[in-house]
Design a protein around this motif. Structure first.
Motif: not given
Length: 261
Positions: A75-89
Motif C-alpha cells: 500500500v505504501l509503495s503504491a501510494i508513494l510511487l503514484w504520488l511521485f508520478g512513477v506509475l504513470e511512466q
C-alpha cells in the motif's frame, strides 16, 4: 498499524525515490521477481518472530503479522510511487505490479522493525533475539545484510566501483569488510557481545560468527545482483568484484543486525 506505516516509510523511502528501482521494476524478469517474493516470505516470517508488531505465540500469528507487513509495504509503495508520478511512466498493470512488488519488500521489513525504529522494544522480543542460538544469529545476520545491501544493490555505482578496482584493492576491501564485521560482533559493545565472548574468545568468535557472517553477506550480495540482472552476460571475475563491493555494506548490515532487530 500507524507505527508500521511509519517504519515502512523510514526504511524504504530512499529506494522509493531511486530511479534504478523504478527501471528495475520494469526490466526485472517476472520469474526472478517471483523468486524474490518467495525468498522474502521466510525472512518476513522470521522477523515477525523476533521483532514483529506484538508478542506472538503461534505460527498463525506470525504468518498474519508477516502478511500484514507485506500489505503495508504494498500500500505504501503504491501510494508513494503514484504520488511521485512513477506509475504513470509505464501505465501497464504488469509494470506497475513489478515496481510496487519490488519496493514492497524493504517497506515490509521496515514495518516489522517499526517498534525498534520508533524507540520502543518489548522484553519478549529482546529475550527471543538474545536466546536465538547460532542458527538464529545467522538468520539475523542474513536479514541485516540483505536490508542494508538492498539500499545500494540497484544502483549503477556498484558496477562502476567494481570496474574501477584492481585485484589488490578488492582483496583490501574484503579484509576491511571482515575486520569491521569482527570488530562489530566482538569488541564494540553491541547486543550479544558478552555471550560471544563467553563462547570462546577472539578466535572462536571469528570462526563461529565473523566467517559465517561474511559468507552470508557475500551470498546475499550475489543473490541481489542476480535478481537485478547485474550478473547477466558478465565474466566471473567481474561478478566476483561486484559481489565483494556489495559485500562491504552487506557485512556492515550483518554486523549491526542486532542494533535493528
Amino acid at each position: 498499524m500507524a507505527r508500521a506505516y511509519g517504519g515502512a516509510l523510514l526504511f524504504s523511502f530512499p529506494l522509493l525515490m531511486t530511479m534504478e528501482m523504478w527501471s528495475l521494476g520494469v526490466s526485472v524478469e517476472p520469474v526472478r521477481l517471483l523468486i524474490f517474493l518467495i525468498v522474502s516470505a521466510p525472512i518476513l516470517l522470521g522477523l515477525s518472530y523476533f521483532a514483529g508488531f506484538e508478542p506472538t505465540f503461534q505460527l498463525k500469528d506470525e504468518v498474519l503479522d508477516a502478511l500484514a507487513a507485506f500489505g503495508v509495504g504494498c500500500v505504501l509503495s503504491a501510494i508513494l510511487l503514484w504520488l511521485f508520478g512513477v506509475l504513470e511512466q509505464h501505465p501497464t498493470p504488469r509494470h506497475a505490479v513489478g515496481k510496487i512488488a519490488l519496493c514492497a519488500i524493504p517497506a515490509a521489513l521496515g514495518a516489522l522493525l517499526a517498534s525498534k525504529q520508533m524507540g520502543e522494544r518489548d522484553e519478549a522480543a529482546m529475550r527471543r533475539a538474545e536466546g536465538c542460538g547460532p542458527w538464529g544469529d545467522i538468520f539475523l545476520m542474513a536479514v541485516g545484510a540483505t536490508a542494508l545491501a538492498f539500499n545500494v544493490a540497484p544502483t549503477e555505482e556498484m558496477i562502476l566501483i567494481a570496474y574501477q578496482m584492481d585485484a589488490g584493492q578488492a582483496l583490501i576491501l574484503m579484509s576491511v569488510s571482515i575486520g569491521l564485521l569482527h570488530a562489530f560482533v566482538y569488541s564494540l559493545g553491541f547486543p550479544g557481545e558478552a555471550r560471544r565472548r563467553e563462547a570462546g574468545g577472539f578466535l572462536r568468535t571469528f570462526v563461529s560468527f565473523t566467517a559465517p557472517g561474511y559468507g552470508v553477506a557475500l551470498l546475499c550480495s550475489l543473490y541481489l545482483l542476480w535478481t537485478f540482472g547485474r550478473t547477466d552476460g558478465v565474466a566471473l571475475h567481474e561478478i566476483a568484484a561486484m559481489t565483494i563491493v556489495l559485500g562491504f555494506p552487506a557485512s556492515l548490515g550483518a554486523a549491526t543486525a542486532r542494533l535493528v532487530i
